[in-house]
Design a protein around this motif. Sequence first.
Motif, PDB file in Angstrom:
ATOM      1  N   HIS A 322     -12.674 -38.526 -22.070  1.00 18.50           N
ATOM      2  CA  HIS A 322     -13.143 -39.973 -21.558  1.00 18.50           C
ATOM      3  C   HIS A 322     -13.315 -40.335 -20.373  1.00 18.50           C
ATOM      4  CE1 HIS A 322     -12.361 -44.510 -21.184  1.00 18.50           C
ATOM      5  NE2 HIS A 322     -13.172 -44.628 -22.461  1.00 18.50           N
ATOM      6  N   GLU A 323     -14.299 -41.056 -19.476  1.00 17.40           N
ATOM      7  CA  GLU A 323     -14.268 -40.360 -17.987  1.00 17.40           C
ATOM      8  C   GLU A 323     -12.939 -41.450 -17.294  1.00 17.40           C
ATOM      9  OE1 GLU A 323     -16.257 -44.255 -15.062  1.00 17.40           O
ATOM     10  OE2 GLU A 323     -15.795 -44.235 -17.468  1.00 17.40           O
ATOM     11  N   ALA A 324     -12.175 -41.947 -17.524  1.00 19.54           N
ATOM     12  CA  ALA A 324     -11.032 -42.721 -17.203  1.00 19.54           C
ATOM     13  C   ALA A 324      -9.568 -41.331 -17.714  1.00 19.54           C
ATOM     14  CB  ALA A 324     -10.369 -43.630 -18.514  1.00 19.54           C
ATOM     15  N   SER A 325     -10.023 -40.332 -18.667  1.00 22.27           N
ATOM     16  CA  SER A 325      -8.673 -39.183 -18.724  1.00 22.27           C
ATOM     17  C   SER A 325      -9.529 -38.182 -17.790  1.00 22.27           C
ATOM     18  CB  SER A 325      -9.049 -38.805 -19.873  1.00 22.27           C
ATOM     19  OG  SER A 325      -8.542 -37.887 -19.923  1.00 22.27           O
ATOM     20  N   ARG A 326     -10.719 -38.417 -17.173  1.00 24.21           N
ATOM     21  CA  ARG A 326     -11.343 -37.448 -16.100  1.00 24.21           C
ATOM     22  C   ARG A 326     -11.024 -37.622 -14.857  1.00 24.21           C
ATOM     23  NH1 ARG A 326     -15.417 -33.891 -16.159  1.00 24.21           N
ATOM     24  NH2 ARG A 326     -16.547 -32.718 -14.686  1.00 24.21           N
ATOM     25  N   ARG A 327     -11.160 -38.764 -14.286  1.00 26.95           N
ATOM     26  CA  ARG A 327     -11.045 -39.719 -13.174  1.00 26.95           C
ATOM     27  C   ARG A 327      -9.263 -38.912 -12.936  1.00 26.95           C
ATOM     28  NH1 ARG A 327     -13.241 -44.185 -14.958  1.00 26.95           N
ATOM     29  NH2 ARG A 327     -11.213 -45.425 -14.997  1.00 26.95           N
ATOM     30  N   VAL A 328      -8.305 -39.546 -13.758  1.00 25.62           N
ATOM     31  CA  VAL A 328      -6.707 -39.348 -14.020  1.00 25.62           C
ATOM     32  C   VAL A 328      -7.214 -37.737 -13.784  1.00 25.62           C
ATOM     33  CG1 VAL A 328      -4.252 -39.089 -14.832  1.00 25.62           C
ATOM     34  CG2 VAL A 328      -6.045 -40.940 -15.610  1.00 25.62           C
ATOM     35  N   LYS A 329      -7.606 -36.765 -14.167  1.00 30.91           N
ATOM     36  CA  LYS A 329      -7.410 -35.577 -13.909  1.00 30.91           C
ATOM     37  C   LYS A 329      -8.028 -34.862 -12.862  1.00 30.91           C
ATOM     38  CE  LYS A 329      -8.650 -34.469 -18.439  1.00 30.91           C
ATOM     39  NZ  LYS A 329      -9.312 -34.335 -19.819  1.00 30.91           N
TER      40      LYS A 329
END
Length: 490
Positions: A322-329
């Motif tokens: 997911h896009e939000a997961s990628r931003r957190v990483k």
Amino acid sequence: MNLADICDNAKKGREYALLGNYDSSIVYYQGVIQQIHKHCQSLRDPALKVKWQQVRQELTEEYEQVKVIMGTLESFKSEKPVDVFAPPSDERPEDPAVWPPPIPAEHRNPVTVKRPNSAVKQQRKDSPGLQHRGAGPGGRGQGNLKPDRPGFRDVRGTKAKDDKGKKGVGEGAGDVEQKKFDGTGYDSDLVDSLERDIVSRNPNIHWDDIADLEDAKKLLREAVVLPMWMPDFFKGIRRPWKGVLMVGPPGTGKTMLAKAVATECGTTFFNVSSSTLTSKYRGESEKLVRLLFEMARFYAPTTIFIDEIDSICGRRGTSDEHEASRRVKSELLVQMDGVGGALENDDPSKMVMVLAATNFPWDIDEALRRRLEKRIYIPLPTAVGRVELLKINLREVEVASDVDLDLIAEKIEGYSGADITNVCRDASMMAMRRRIQGLSPEEIRALSKDELQMPVTMEDFTLTLKKISKSVSAADLEKYEAWMAEFGSV
């Protein structure tokens, strides 16, 4: 003993209590409680004895309530009557002609601070000479007040006392006040949640509570403790490790090692999970990650422990990401090793180390794997470690003389630390199961603690091992060993 007399005395005690004759009621209650006690001693049936003990307990509670009522009435009689119809006094306190001299510093009590009474408050409000120092004629005698005069206190002293009251319970006046993170620019709710749920300064787990794993303990001491002891040595190319990854099957002690680091090393410990850094609002998760590292640098030296890190920072670029997961990483990677050099600091007292644990190291992102410079394997306990684990888990119970811990350690080869703990827990309950077998609930309640405190025997362990099997397969161990052979960095 006539049971009718017992019932009649209990009935009279209650009737006298309802009528307000508490003295007679207490006499009857005392008599019936003593009669029931003698009756219980003559009983042989455990179930009947339990019922009579319950009746005695109820009557004892009623007896205590009657005593409380009598004590309350006595306190009313002993108090001095107040004349509510007396006219209020219109007299106002006057300023004294001469103020008393200040108390010398050596005679002051630094703990006791007198608070101004209402008369002095009214005095300061109504008297203009008390509001400004040296104002008007006679200011030398009235306005030049000092904080050490009786009945007054300095505002700065009040603030210092209030600040001291905000410190932890049990801290003395000479303790150093713990610093508080200034969350200016961040949402106060986010700061409070991290302060409340993450910061942990003493999990109370020591190195001695962890059996075996000497290599892992040695590496963690080198990564966290030694930089505190030898700051001049750990500089430049010898700077402390900024990331350590613990890899191994479930139940081998990875989380216990992290708690021991927090206890033994004296650093502020941030215990982070995936739910801590997740929010339903867009952009909030990245802010939480950034705020976490800002707080870690503020409370440095700090250890950030991320358990099950594969759930937060899995491999990027997959189809189900997911896009939000990628931003957190991305934010987590930037904070660990970004342009600003968040963790690049030559001063060990400002050190922020990330300690991570996972059961699925092959799912971790490659960039995060590079930032976690030390990657250590936490294996299943050895033969010596299994004996130590058995001793640690059986410290609080009595063990029979026929128990051979070395033989048990051979039988539980391949068991993880959590599996061994379950074996000891189940074996320690075997004697209790045999004791209560066939008994009714009333008979079980009547058993004393000494009757259940029986030693753990070798037969208990034999029966337990037939029921509890190991939880880690040989195929899983091969996967861990293959990953460590390729990416390990001990």
